[in-house]
Design a protein around this motif. Sequence first.
Motif, PDB file in Angstrom:
ATOM      1  N   CYS A  55       0.853  -1.191   0.000  1.00  0.00           N
ATOM      2  CA  CYS A  55       0.000   0.000   0.000  1.00  0.00           C
ATOM      3  C   CYS A  55       0.888   1.240   0.000  1.00  0.00           C
ATOM      4  O   CYS A  55       0.571   2.248  -0.624  1.00  0.00           O
ATOM      5  CB  CYS A  55      -0.912  -0.024   1.216  1.00  0.00           C
ATOM      6  SG  CYS A  55      -1.985   1.401   1.348  1.00  0.00           S
ATOM      7  N   THR A  56       2.007   1.146   0.699  1.00  0.00           N
ATOM      8  CA  THR A  56       2.974   2.249   0.712  1.00  0.00           C
ATOM      9  C   THR A  56       3.365   2.616  -0.723  1.00  0.00           C
ATOM     10  O   THR A  56       3.375   3.792  -1.103  1.00  0.00           O
ATOM     11  CB  THR A  56       4.229   1.838   1.519  1.00  0.00           C
ATOM     12  OG1 THR A  56       3.808   1.450   2.830  1.00  0.00           O
ATOM     13  CG2 THR A  56       5.240   2.954   1.607  1.00  0.00           C
ATOM     14  N   ASP A 152      -6.645   6.298   1.468  1.00  0.00           N
ATOM     15  CA  ASP A 152      -5.806   5.244   2.031  1.00  0.00           C
ATOM     16  C   ASP A 152      -6.786   4.195   2.557  1.00  0.00           C
ATOM     17  O   ASP A 152      -7.305   4.313   3.669  1.00  0.00           O
ATOM     18  CB  ASP A 152      -4.910   5.790   3.147  1.00  0.00           C
ATOM     19  CG  ASP A 152      -4.016   4.707   3.762  1.00  0.00           C
ATOM     20  OD1 ASP A 152      -4.365   3.515   3.621  1.00  0.00           O
ATOM     21  OD2 ASP A 152      -2.998   5.048   4.386  1.00  0.00           O
ATOM     22  N   ALA A 154      -6.084   1.050   2.953  1.00  0.00           N
ATOM     23  CA  ALA A 154      -5.259  -0.101   3.346  1.00  0.00           C
ATOM     24  C   ALA A 154      -6.076  -1.103   4.155  1.00  0.00           C
ATOM     25  O   ALA A 154      -5.956  -2.309   3.995  1.00  0.00           O
ATOM     26  CB  ALA A 154      -4.063   0.365   4.167  1.00  0.00           C
ATOM     27  N   GLN A 155      -6.945  -0.554   5.025  1.00  0.00           N
ATOM     28  CA  GLN A 155      -7.728  -1.406   5.928  1.00  0.00           C
ATOM     29  C   GLN A 155      -9.133  -1.634   5.395  1.00  0.00           C
ATOM     30  O   GLN A 155      -9.943  -2.283   6.050  1.00  0.00           O
ATOM     31  CB  GLN A 155      -7.810  -0.734   7.310  1.00  0.00           C
ATOM     32  CG  GLN A 155      -6.444  -0.410   7.881  1.00  0.00           C
ATOM     33  CD  GLN A 155      -6.500   0.365   9.195  1.00  0.00           C
ATOM     34  OE1 GLN A 155      -7.560   0.561   9.762  1.00  0.00           O
ATOM     35  NE2 GLN A 155      -5.338   0.800   9.664  1.00  0.00           N
ATOM     36  N   SER A 176      -3.957  -2.440   0.969  1.00  0.00           N
ATOM     37  CA  SER A 176      -2.796  -3.180   1.485  1.00  0.00           C
ATOM     38  C   SER A 176      -3.129  -4.659   1.578  1.00  0.00           C
ATOM     39  O   SER A 176      -4.212  -5.033   2.037  1.00  0.00           O
ATOM     40  CB  SER A 176      -2.397  -2.681   2.868  1.00  0.00           C
ATOM     41  OG  SER A 176      -1.357  -3.515   3.382  1.00  0.00           O
ATOM     42  N   LYS A 181      -3.292  -7.537   7.286  1.00  0.00           N
ATOM     43  CA  LYS A 181      -4.572  -7.070   6.748  1.00  0.00           C
ATOM     44  C   LYS A 181      -5.527  -8.244   6.480  1.00  0.00           C
ATOM     45  O   LYS A 181      -5.143  -9.400   6.582  1.00  0.00           O
ATOM     46  CB  LYS A 181      -4.328  -6.249   5.472  1.00  0.00           C
ATOM     47  CG  LYS A 181      -3.430  -5.029   5.691  1.00  0.00           C
ATOM     48  CD  LYS A 181      -3.983  -4.073   6.731  1.00  0.00           C
ATOM     49  CE  LYS A 181      -3.431  -2.669   6.651  1.00  0.00           C
ATOM     50  NZ  LYS A 181      -2.066  -2.481   7.189  1.00  0.00           N
TER      51      LYS A 181
HETATM   52  C1  LIG Z   1      -1.153  -1.138   6.719  1.00  0.00           C
HETATM   53  C2  LIG Z   1      -1.353   0.281   6.368  1.00  0.00           C
HETATM   54  C3  LIG Z   1      -0.543   0.927   5.427  1.00  0.00           C
HETATM   55  C4  LIG Z   1       0.672   0.305   4.825  1.00  0.00           C
HETATM   56  O1  LIG Z   1       0.431  -0.846   4.101  1.00  0.00           O
HETATM   57  P1  LIG Z   1       1.670  -1.645   3.463  1.00  0.00           P
HETATM   58  O2  LIG Z   1       1.002  -2.567   2.497  1.00  0.00           O
HETATM   59  O3  LIG Z   1       2.341  -2.361   4.580  1.00  0.00           O
HETATM   60  O4  LIG Z   1       2.548  -0.673   2.809  1.00  0.00           O
HETATM   61  C5  LIG Z   1      -0.839   2.234   5.079  1.00  0.00           C
HETATM   62  N1  LIG Z   1      -1.865   2.883   5.642  1.00  0.00           N
HETATM   63  C6  LIG Z   1      -2.654   2.305   6.571  1.00  0.00           C
HETATM   64  C7  LIG Z   1      -3.789   3.083   7.154  1.00  0.00           C
HETATM   65  C8  LIG Z   1      -2.412   0.987   6.975  1.00  0.00           C
HETATM   66  O5  LIG Z   1      -3.189   0.420   7.893  1.00  0.00           O
END
Ligand SMILES: *Cc1c(COP(=O)(O)O)cnc(C)c1O
Length: 377
Positions: A55-56, A152, A154-155, A176, A181
């Motif tokens: 996600c980064t 974002d 990611a979650q 992510s 996750k």
């Molecule tokens: C886990 C997470 C990331 C980073 O995800 P990666 O895949 O490890 O880079 C970024 N933002 C949030 C809010 C996250 O929970």
Amino acid sequence: MIPFNKAVYLPRALEYVAEVVKSSKIAGDGKYTKLCSAWMEQHFHAPKVLMTTSCTAALEMTAILLDIQPGDEVIMPSYTFVSTANAFVLRGAKCVFVDIRPDTMNIDEKLIEEAISEKTKAIVVVHYAGVGCEMDTIMDISRKYNIPVVEDAAQGVMATYKGKALGTIGDFGCYSFHETKNYTMGEGGALVINNEDYLERAEIIREKGTNRSKFYRGEIDKYTWVDIGSSFLPSEFNVSYLYGQLLMADEINNNRIKSWRFYFESLKKYEEEGIIELPVVPSECTHNAHMFYLKWRNVEQRSEFIDYMKEKKISCVFHYVPLHSSFGGEKYGKFTGIDRYTTVESNRLVRLPMYYALEKEELRYIFDTITEWVEKI
Ligand SMILES: *Cc1c(COP(=O)(O)O)cnc(C)c1O
């Protein structure tokens, strides 16, 4: 010990990974990358999904796509993971941190407008715990000031806001697939491109600044360097591990929701007694049980709780140290307005164990242990 997190493991994953090993097509953008992006495009009604190494990496791609320059400002919550900020700081931006809402722990949409300046180049929202931000308000601000929105998410995989998949509402969404996750490939992620103006350039940036994707599709007869870029594509090993989980996405989601509901229903009485606070899910949102958190009175009570649970072999964790109070945050950002909730609420919050196939007896034991603790305080 009941761990705080366990990566999803499906025996079928071995078949897919073994197929990749045998095929010797192990670099990126092979069969499983296509299958995973197509699955997400179809199920989330996303115009385009590009698999990434994290996600980064997806967030970093958005910073390049938005042409973030030194001195630009990017609005975001301070209560988030460091990558939300770092992706933009890498391009020279300054983070403008905005307070959160205490109910969802998401950016307070009512405070965004005040944080906008001439230099604002993006609004980055974080769907904390897979519960959507107030996207209608946020997209109205985006249109009014012509400032793009990065989600974002990611979650937020498999969660929705007003029926739309999180990650498909702003100009970009970032997922992510990290071990922690809901769906995982070890390290991995995806970039959702909702604004098709960015599509062609996104492919190029992801492929080291070349137009190799066009070449593979037979649209050009040789590929060359055309733009800045990096290697943002994951290997087929990782993506094939993820694929089986996507095919079972509903089952994994339902299983997590069941555990989440158990926590919520059984702990509700302590909320009614004023001992704890529980998460709030606005009616516009369906969440994905990414995490279950509760809030104690203050940081001391939380620490004692975590220690007690640890003694009883249950791993509970807290996060995040608000970015504006970290070394990096002080150097690369500033908080605007009043920190009414970010610090106070983050100090109270603790996450309970949450993963796919968390067993009924484990949940029961966790609840009973919390009850023991509540009786002590
Ligand atoms: C886990 C997470 C990331 C980073 O995800 P990666 O895949 O490890 O880079 C970024 N933002 C949030 C809010 C996250 O929970």
